[in-house]
Scaffold this motif. Sequence first.
Motif, PDB file in Angstrom:
ATOM      1  N   THR A 115       0.856  -1.184   0.000  1.00 16.79           N
ATOM      2  CA  THR A 115       0.000   0.000   0.000  1.00 16.79           C
ATOM      3  C   THR A 115       0.888   1.228   0.000  1.00 16.79           C
ATOM      4  O   THR A 115       1.860   1.296   0.753  1.00 16.79           O
ATOM      5  N   PHE A 116       0.551   2.178  -0.857  1.00 16.29           N
ATOM      6  CA  PHE A 116       1.365   3.388  -0.971  1.00 16.29           C
ATOM      7  C   PHE A 116       0.462   4.576  -1.283  1.00 16.29           C
ATOM      8  O   PHE A 116      -0.631   4.414  -1.826  1.00 16.29           O
ATOM      9  N   PRO A 117       0.914   5.788  -0.938  1.00 21.75           N
ATOM     10  CA  PRO A 117       0.092   6.972  -1.182  1.00 21.75           C
ATOM     11  C   PRO A 117      -0.039   7.277  -2.667  1.00 21.75           C
ATOM     12  O   PRO A 117       0.892   7.083  -3.442  1.00 21.75           O
ATOM     13  N   ALA A 118      -1.227   7.755  -3.035  1.00 20.44           N
ATOM     14  CA  ALA A 118      -1.499   8.154  -4.420  1.00 20.44           C
ATOM     15  C   ALA A 118      -2.213   9.504  -4.409  1.00 20.44           C
ATOM     16  O   ALA A 118      -3.203   9.699  -5.090  1.00 20.44           O
ATOM     17  N   GLY A 119      -1.697  10.403  -3.620  1.00 16.39           N
ATOM     18  CA  GLY A 119      -2.306  11.721  -3.487  1.00 16.39           C
ATOM     19  C   GLY A 119      -2.466  12.049  -2.017  1.00 16.39           C
ATOM     20  O   GLY A 119      -2.154  11.228  -1.149  1.00 16.39           O
ATOM     21  N   PRO A 120      -2.974  13.231  -1.719  1.00 14.23           N
ATOM     22  CA  PRO A 120      -3.043  13.671  -0.325  1.00 14.23           C
ATOM     23  C   PRO A 120      -3.935  12.786   0.565  1.00 14.23           C
ATOM     24  O   PRO A 120      -3.611  12.525   1.700  1.00 14.23           O
ATOM     25  N   ASP A 121      -5.053  12.321   0.050  1.00 12.98           N
ATOM     26  CA  ASP A 121      -5.992  11.557   0.882  1.00 12.98           C
ATOM     27  C   ASP A 121      -6.358  10.222   0.255  1.00 12.98           C
ATOM     28  O   ASP A 121      -7.462   9.721   0.460  1.00 12.98           O
ATOM     29  N   LYS A 122      -5.435   9.644  -0.505  1.00 13.85           N
ATOM     30  CA  LYS A 122      -5.744   8.412  -1.209  1.00 13.85           C
ATOM     31  C   LYS A 122      -4.540   7.483  -1.183  1.00 13.85           C
ATOM     32  O   LYS A 122      -3.402   7.930  -1.192  1.00 13.85           O
ATOM     33  N   SER A 123      -4.821   6.201  -1.148  1.00 11.18           N
ATOM     34  CA  SER A 123      -3.747   5.223  -1.260  1.00 11.18           C
ATOM     35  C   SER A 123      -4.188   4.122  -2.214  1.00 11.18           C
ATOM     36  O   SER A 123      -5.374   3.964  -2.497  1.00 11.18           O
ATOM     37  N   ILE A 124      -3.204   3.397  -2.703  1.00 18.22           N
ATOM     38  CA  ILE A 124      -3.438   2.288  -3.626  1.00 18.22           C
ATOM     39  C   ILE A 124      -2.784   1.052  -3.018  1.00 18.22           C
ATOM     40  O   ILE A 124      -1.703   1.144  -2.433  1.00 18.22           O
ATOM     41  N   THR A 125      -3.429  -0.082  -3.179  1.00 17.90           N
ATOM     42  CA  THR A 125      -2.859  -1.351  -2.740  1.00 17.90           C
ATOM     43  C   THR A 125      -2.726  -2.269  -3.938  1.00 17.90           C
ATOM     44  O   THR A 125      -3.665  -2.412  -4.730  1.00 17.90           O
ATOM     45  N   MET A 126      -1.540  -2.854  -4.096  1.00 25.63           N
ATOM     46  CA  MET A 126      -1.247  -3.796  -5.175  1.00 25.63           C
ATOM     47  C   MET A 126      -0.455  -4.951  -4.577  1.00 25.63           C
ATOM     48  O   MET A 126       0.162  -4.807  -3.522  1.00 25.63           O
ATOM     49  N   LYS A 127      -0.426  -6.065  -5.276  1.00 29.52           N
ATOM     50  CA  LYS A 127       0.481  -7.144  -4.910  1.00 29.52           C
ATOM     51  C   LYS A 127       1.897  -6.684  -5.252  1.00 29.52           C
ATOM     52  O   LYS A 127       2.108  -5.854  -6.140  1.00 29.52           O
ATOM     53  N   GLY A 128       2.901  -7.209  -4.565  1.00 33.02           N
ATOM     54  CA  GLY A 128       4.281  -6.780  -4.732  1.00 33.02           C
ATOM     55  C   GLY A 128       4.773  -6.814  -6.171  1.00 33.02           C
ATOM     56  O   GLY A 128       5.435  -5.884  -6.633  1.00 33.02           O
ATOM     57  N   GLN A 129       4.464  -7.897  -6.890  1.00 34.57           N
ATOM     58  CA  GLN A 129       4.908  -7.989  -8.282  1.00 34.57           C
ATOM     59  C   GLN A 129       4.309  -6.881  -9.131  1.00 34.57           C
ATOM     60  O   GLN A 129       4.993  -6.255  -9.935  1.00 34.57           O
ATOM     61  N   GLN A 130       3.036  -6.608  -8.948  1.00 32.07           N
ATOM     62  CA  GLN A 130       2.376  -5.535  -9.693  1.00 32.07           C
ATOM     63  C   GLN A 130       2.937  -4.174  -9.293  1.00 32.07           C
ATOM     64  O   GLN A 130       3.168  -3.316 -10.146  1.00 32.07           O
ATOM     65  N   PHE A 131       3.156  -3.980  -7.990  1.00 32.77           N
ATOM     66  CA  PHE A 131       3.747  -2.718  -7.518  1.00 32.77           C
ATOM     67  C   PHE A 131       5.101  -2.489  -8.176  1.00 32.77           C
ATOM     68  O   PHE A 131       5.390  -1.395  -8.672  1.00 32.77           O
ATOM     69  N   LEU A 132       5.931  -3.532  -8.211  1.00 32.35           N
ATOM     70  CA  LEU A 132       7.261  -3.400  -8.801  1.00 32.35           C
ATOM     71  C   LEU A 132       7.180  -3.128 -10.292  1.00 32.35           C
ATOM     72  O   LEU A 132       7.789  -2.177 -10.795  1.00 32.35           O
ATOM     73  N   SER A 133       6.425  -3.935 -11.012  1.00 32.25           N
ATOM     74  CA  SER A 133       6.434  -3.847 -12.478  1.00 32.25           C
ATOM     75  C   SER A 133       5.534  -2.754 -13.041  1.00 32.25           C
ATOM     76  O   SER A 133       5.793  -2.270 -14.147  1.00 32.25           O
ATOM     77  N   SER A 134       4.510  -2.333 -12.292  1.00 34.93           N
ATOM     78  CA  SER A 134       3.584  -1.322 -12.819  1.00 34.93           C
ATOM     79  C   SER A 134       3.760   0.061 -12.213  1.00 34.93           C
ATOM     80  O   SER A 134       3.208   1.025 -12.725  1.00 34.93           O
ATOM     81  N   PHE A 135       4.495   0.150 -11.117  1.00 31.79           N
ATOM     82  CA  PHE A 135       4.626   1.447 -10.463  1.00 31.79           C
ATOM     83  C   PHE A 135       6.066   1.816 -10.121  1.00 31.79           C
ATOM     84  O   PHE A 135       6.597   2.808 -10.611  1.00 31.79           O
ATOM     85  N   SER A 136       6.707   1.018  -9.289  1.00 28.46           N
ATOM     86  CA  SER A 136       8.012   1.407  -8.759  1.00 28.46           C
ATOM     87  C   SER A 136       9.092   1.484  -9.829  1.00 28.46           C
ATOM     88  O   SER A 136       9.729   2.530  -9.998  1.00 28.46           O
ATOM     89  N   LEU A 137       9.319   0.385 -10.549  1.00 31.91           N
ATOM     90  CA  LEU A 137      10.365   0.420 -11.584  1.00 31.91           C
ATOM     91  C   LEU A 137      10.046   1.373 -12.731  1.00 31.91           C
ATOM     92  O   LEU A 137      10.937   2.108 -13.171  1.00 31.91           O
ATOM     93  N   PRO A 138       8.806   1.425 -13.238  1.00 29.81           N
ATOM     94  CA  PRO A 138       8.546   2.401 -14.308  1.00 29.81           C
ATOM     95  C   PRO A 138       8.826   3.840 -13.888  1.00 29.81           C
ATOM     96  O   PRO A 138       9.410   4.616 -14.648  1.00 29.81           O
TER      97      PRO A 138
END
Length: 167
Positions: A115-138
């Motif tokens: 789970t990570f912040p996606a704005g001032p009052d919002k967060s997003i939850t993803m599985k680790g693989q999706q977080f890495l490949s769709s958010f963190s590394l890009p």
Amino acid sequence: MSFYDAVVPAYLQMLNSLSGLLTKAEAHCAAKKIEPSVLLGSRLFPDMLPLSKQIQLVSDFATKGCARLTHSEVPTTPDTETTFAELKQRLAKTIDYVKSFKPEQFEGADTKDVTFPAGPDKSITMKGQQFLSSFSLPNFYFHATTAHGILRHNGVEIGKRDFLGAN
């Protein structure tokens, strides 16, 4: 391949290459008699972030990516760097931080919720693989590539091999 092997070496390769790019950029400024703050404040387009912020964000995506994937405390680093030396020091600290993680800390991280912040009052939850490949590394690579582009656009003699850390 372990999940650790998919994460840590990717971050380390680019963090090290960016440190080398900053060394070349600093030498370029000295050789061309360019005030370093001019290059550090350069952007590819007026609505984009400057070089210094691109480096800070690369650092953030590596540290926070590792922390979130391992469910470690997410570090915060103030963005106070204004010189090449300070930015290289930030990258060095980030490299040390990323190196401090052990393979066993990433075991099962690919299927755990992140789970990570996606704005001032919002967060997003993803599985680790999706977080890495769709958010963190890009995001990590986007800011690294933009930093390279800013330097290249401003005449620093660097190329793909420099970006990849092959020099």
